[in-house]
Design an enzyme around this catalytic site. Structure first.
Site, PDB file in Angstrom:
ATOM      1  N   LYS A 117       0.447  -0.997   0.412  1.00 27.66           N
ATOM      2  CA  LYS A 117       0.182   0.106  -0.207  1.00 27.66           C
ATOM      3  C   LYS A 117       0.781   1.220   0.181  1.00 27.66           C
ATOM      4  CE  LYS A 117      -4.512   0.533   0.494  1.00 27.66           C
ATOM      5  NZ  LYS A 117      -5.463  -0.504  -0.757  1.00 27.66           N
ATOM      6  N   GLY A 241     -20.265   6.490   3.835  1.00 27.83           N
ATOM      7  CA  GLY A 241     -18.966   6.858   2.663  1.00 27.83           C
ATOM      8  C   GLY A 241     -19.524   6.864   1.115  1.00 27.83           C
ATOM      9  N   GLY A 243     -17.308   7.739  -1.465  1.00 25.91           N
ATOM     10  CA  GLY A 243     -16.550   8.431  -2.923  1.00 25.91           C
ATOM     11  C   GLY A 243     -17.049   7.010  -3.641  1.00 25.91           C
ATOM     12  N   ASN A 244     -15.578   6.286  -4.589  1.00 30.19           N
ATOM     13  CA  ASN A 244     -15.613   5.191  -5.444  1.00 30.19           C
ATOM     14  C   ASN A 244     -16.143   4.177  -5.373  1.00 30.19           C
ATOM     15  OD1 ASN A 244     -15.074   2.358  -6.511  1.00 30.19           O
ATOM     16  ND2 ASN A 244     -14.361   4.298  -8.761  1.00 30.19           N
ATOM     17  N   GLY A 246     -18.333   4.038  -2.036  1.00 32.54           N
ATOM     18  CA  GLY A 246     -19.490   3.888  -1.757  1.00 32.54           C
ATOM     19  C   GLY A 246     -20.404   4.206  -2.760  1.00 32.54           C
ATOM     20  N   TYR A 247     -20.675   5.051  -3.672  1.00 37.73           N
ATOM     21  CA  TYR A 247     -21.331   4.570  -4.711  1.00 37.73           C
ATOM     22  C   TYR A 247     -21.585   4.012  -5.169  1.00 37.73           C
ATOM     23  CZ  TYR A 247     -23.825   6.450  -8.894  1.00 37.73           C
ATOM     24  OH  TYR A 247     -24.583   6.314  -9.452  1.00 37.73           O
TER      25      TYR A 247
END
Ligand code: GLU
Length: 438
Positions: A117, A241, A243-244, A246-247
């Site tokens: 990471k 959330g 963001g990518n 969560g959406y």
């Protein structure tokens, strides 16, 4: 930093719990047990921790430094793999924890990677597009000697996008070309296979952008079966959330007939027991700036979202959301972790006592890196698959991983997290033992 909020300490506590479950499997001889203990000890420190200060010029002409990291945790099962996070709260401990979780995550679906990471301490919202590009390029130039298709393959994570991967591919390729021009053999010659999560126009894969959220919904469908509720509209979800991850989780949940009762972003959220339309929320958020201001439901705080009377709570943002303070307040029947490390080990015990089912992060959100793997395979072959092929292969691996977890959980009477982590850690330890270098 208190114990509970240090993600690396949390990852180590989890590993100790897993080692206790696995130990009896390696107890047939003293020699084997010793090797097992050595492997576990090695897994407690990343193989390599890279850090630097990246200096870039701002639009004002001034220079600014940003602290940057890459942790390469373990490569026993294949090249290091994992995203790069741009966030003001990135720390060395967080990057180390996230790299450890990547090692487990890749082992869960069986893709041939180890874990890594990266991160930069930055609030990307405060940078212009050109500053963001300079910072992304500086990171790739710094990391170039340490990555490559068979070494370490970075990808997006929180606040990083396909465009950022495209800049990094270009910068990495520049570094390779410079080596060739100096008469050195470039170690790696496939820049597209060195990064995943790229845009479709630059070697990206069909389905990658939505993969994490979509695959999370595959696990939600499986969970619904286990909760004996196949009528999806009777299952409500609250997603923290937007963001990518969560959406797309919200989008595919709604598409699969589940009721998206609440969503939130870092500023707060909305609650509509009758169900929200995620596409409408996203469109409204684009004009108002935050989910809470869209006027599409009752305004709630992130803390209130965690305590909503929904069927499934879905943390899809950052670590340390479900803690000893918040776990007792949860009213959901199950927690499906789309974020990495949202639950502390202490909170995990509270959830177990309260019989709240947990579908752990390294399983629930493994669809992202699994589709990254498909992208990498396509880049290595120079052959692009249609979306249907990507999604059907993704579904097979996700369903199989869920079934494995459920089987171990029920036969060995373990909580979902321990069942998943034990399978993953065993695969990594066995690969280390097969290498024979312990
Ligand atoms: N950042 C994502 C994760 O945490 C994806 C990593 C990848 O595709 O390598 O799983």
């Amino acid at each position: 930093m208190s114990h509970q909020s240090d993600p690396y300490q949390n990852a180590l506590v989890q590993l100790d719990h897993v080692a206790a479950v696995l130990r009896p499997l390696y107890a047939e001889s003293a020699g084997q047990l010793k090797k097992f203990e050595t492997a576990i000890k090695r897994l407690k420190t990343p193989d390599r921790m890279l850090k630097t200060q990246l200096k870039i010029q701002l639009d004002s002409g001034k220079f600014r430094k940003f602290l940057a990291f890459r942790a390469q945790h373990n490569a026993a099962r294949g090249p290091y793999k994992g995203g790069i996070r741009f966030h003001p709260n990135v720390t060395e401990a967080e990057v180390k924890a996230l790299s450890t979780w990547m090692t487990w995550k890749c082992a869960v679906t069986g893709i041939p990677y180890g874990g890594a990471k990266g991160g930069i301490v930055v609030d990307p919202k405060l940078l212009s597009l050109t500053e963001l590009e300079r910072l992304s390029r500086a990171y790739a130039a710094w990391l170039a000697p340490w990555i490559g298709p068979w070494v370490d393959v970075p990808a997006p994570d929180v606040n990083t996008t396909g465009q950022i991967m495209a800049w990094m591919v270009d910068e990495y390729q520049k570094a390779q070309r410079a080596k060739l021009e100096q008469g050195q053999t470039a170690f790696e010659v496939n820049p597209l296979a060195t990064f995943t999560g790229k845009p479709l126009g630059l070697g990206g894969s069909e389905g990658r952008e939505e993969a994490t959220g979509l695959a999370g919904v595959f696990t939600l469908i499986k969970l619904a079966e286990k909760l004996s509720q196949t009528d999806h509209k009777k299952i409500s979800v609250a997603i923290q959330g937007f963001g990518n991850v969560g959406y797309w989780f919200a989008y595919h949940s709604a598409k699969a007939g589940f009721k998206v009762a609440a969503v939130s972003d870092s500023k707060g959220g909305i609650y509509e027991p009758k169900g929200l339309d995620p596409e409408q929320v996203l469109a409204a958020k684009k004009t108002t700036g935050s989910v809470g201001q869209t006027g599409l439901g009752k305004v709630i705080t992130n803390a209130e979202l965690l305590a909503l009377p929904v069927t499934v709570l879905v943390p899809a943002a950052l670590e340390n959301v479900i803690t000893t303070e918040t776990a007792p307040l949860i009213r959901a029947k199950a927690v499906l972790e789309m974020a990495n490390g949202p639950t502390t080990p202490e909170a995990d015990e509270i959830l177990a006592t309260r019989k709240i089912e947990v579908i752990p992060d390294v399983l629930a959100n493994a669809g992202g890196v699994t589709t990254s793997y498909f992208e990498w395979v396509q880049n290595l072959q120079g052959y692009a698959w249609p979306k249907t092929e990507v999604i059907s292969k993704l579904k097979v691996l996700m369903d199989q991983s869920f079934d494995q977890m459920w089987q171990i959980k029920t036969t060995q009477k373990l909580p979902g997290r321990l069942a998943t982590y034990a399978t993953a850690v065993k695969r990594v330890v066995d690969a280390m033992l097969l290498r024979g270098n312990i």
